[in-house]
Design a protein around this motif. Sequence first.
Motif, PDB file in Angstrom:
ATOM      1  N   LYS A 152       0.815  -1.216   0.000  1.00 52.43           N
ATOM      2  CA  LYS A 152       0.000   0.000   0.000  1.00 52.43           C
ATOM      3  C   LYS A 152       0.847   1.265   0.000  1.00 52.43           C
ATOM      4  O   LYS A 152       0.322   2.361   0.178  1.00 52.43           O
ATOM      5  CB  LYS A 152      -0.929  -0.004   1.218  1.00 52.43           C
ATOM      6  N   LEU A 210      -7.722  -1.902  -7.377  1.00 51.44           N
ATOM      7  CA  LEU A 210      -8.851  -2.606  -6.775  1.00 51.44           C
ATOM      8  C   LEU A 210      -9.956  -2.923  -7.773  1.00 51.44           C
ATOM      9  O   LEU A 210     -10.573  -3.996  -7.702  1.00 51.44           O
ATOM     10  CB  LEU A 210      -9.428  -1.753  -5.640  1.00 51.44           C
ATOM     11  N   THR A 219      -3.572  -1.972  -4.342  1.00 53.54           N
ATOM     12  CA  THR A 219      -3.776  -3.040  -3.369  1.00 53.54           C
ATOM     13  C   THR A 219      -2.542  -3.933  -3.372  1.00 53.54           C
ATOM     14  O   THR A 219      -1.583  -3.693  -4.095  1.00 53.54           O
ATOM     15  CB  THR A 219      -4.995  -3.903  -3.743  1.00 53.54           C
ATOM     16  N   TYR A 333     -11.899  -3.244   1.752  1.00 59.76           N
ATOM     17  CA  TYR A 333     -10.486  -3.375   1.408  1.00 59.76           C
ATOM     18  C   TYR A 333     -10.145  -2.390   0.288  1.00 59.76           C
ATOM     19  O   TYR A 333     -10.963  -2.175  -0.590  1.00 59.76           O
ATOM     20  CB  TYR A 333     -10.210  -4.809   0.936  1.00 59.76           C
ATOM     21  N   PRO A 334      -8.990  -1.719   0.284  1.00 62.11           N
ATOM     22  CA  PRO A 334      -7.864  -1.915   1.201  1.00 62.11           C
ATOM     23  C   PRO A 334      -7.843  -0.978   2.404  1.00 62.11           C
ATOM     24  O   PRO A 334      -7.029  -1.169   3.292  1.00 62.11           O
ATOM     25  CB  PRO A 334      -6.667  -1.608   0.288  1.00 62.11           C
TER      26      PRO A 334
END
Length: 418
Positions: A152, A210, A219, A333-334
Amino acid sequence: MKILVLGSGAREHAIITSLLSEEAGHDIVAAPGNAGIAQDVAVEPDLDPLDGVAVAEYAIENGVDLVVIGPEAPLVAGVADPLRTRGIPVFGPGRAAAQLEGSKAFAKRIMEAAGVPTGRAVRAETLAEAEAALDAFGAPYVVKADGLAAGKGVLVTADRAAAIEHSEHWLQRGGVLVEEFLDGQEVSLFLLSDGHDVLPLSPAQDYKRLLDGDAGPNTGGMGAYSPLPWLPETFVDEVIEKIALPTVRTLAAEQTPFIGLLYCGLIVTDRGIRVIEFNARFGDPETQVVLPRLVTPLSQLMFAAATGGLGGLPRPEFALDTAVTVVLASEGYPEAPQTGRPLTGLEEAAAVPEVTIAHAATARDESTGALLATGGRVLSVVARGTTFAEARERAYDAIGRIHLEGGQYRTDIAARVS
């Protein structure tokens, strides 16, 4: 062999699945493992993979022949070092060589010393330095956390304010690298190294964003495919000659031998191949599509790397079929994944021909026995096929049978390849 695999993710599950497929009678133990891994092999949930002394003592007491360190955190923490000092074969670099992943600045220095082609970069320790570098390179802006960031820490954006915000966030945790933007197709290539020689595995491509169409935040990876039919036949040889061997031998000359898996994150630009980043371990989710096609026994390759024997081995062989993996992630997420929700339909998914499931963040509810999602990336559905269309159809058929409230996955993995 008795093999201890450290880690708890889909990468480690894929490694274990590959080892089991050899049908060589290996005695495999995972620490700490996850619910899916525990269905396949013994697990040691109380053995801390970050405690090198404890891992070494366990290996000695239990007659372990090979330790495989899966994730980056134990590598950067130096878990391999006490194992090597006790004469235990270990697949994974020591603390010093693992800085190739643990510090982007270290990796850039090694690349410069080795003459490895890469983008220009400036390390910044203050916001003023970061802003000056952003303005010098111009948009699109590339900002990377200097240390580990669980996938990340990288931002690529045309928005200067977003680049500054990202820099501010990671400057609080150390330095950042501001880099030149490189445009082209990205490739992941894994190479086994014994500290002097290297052997390549099959190239793969992953999907970091993503959402479909490469939208949304970065991600840890939402899917991948292998092989890459659009690469020139000379690609792997060029990477070995210009990137992998110079890097490994520069590290050896600095008395920090790189023993384990060198992950080359590459980009094919109109000026040639450039290195985006190095990692010190198998990538996730690329491992899930590379290892299922591997014909050469993985245990043989890893043990040879751990014991200095790669130079006498031929290049690994791969099946001619295709592999596609699609990652199922939790809602949120994330940024803020929702955890603790039940997972169902996995048996139905695994019944699809040529499909396996690599668990990443799963656990069993001790009171009910229900399978629960415990993290952001929950599992990888892996499918093989004679064509990419067949592999994709199987992967999406299987993931469509799995239910996770709020679960999300991309629908365009390998859609543009044939």
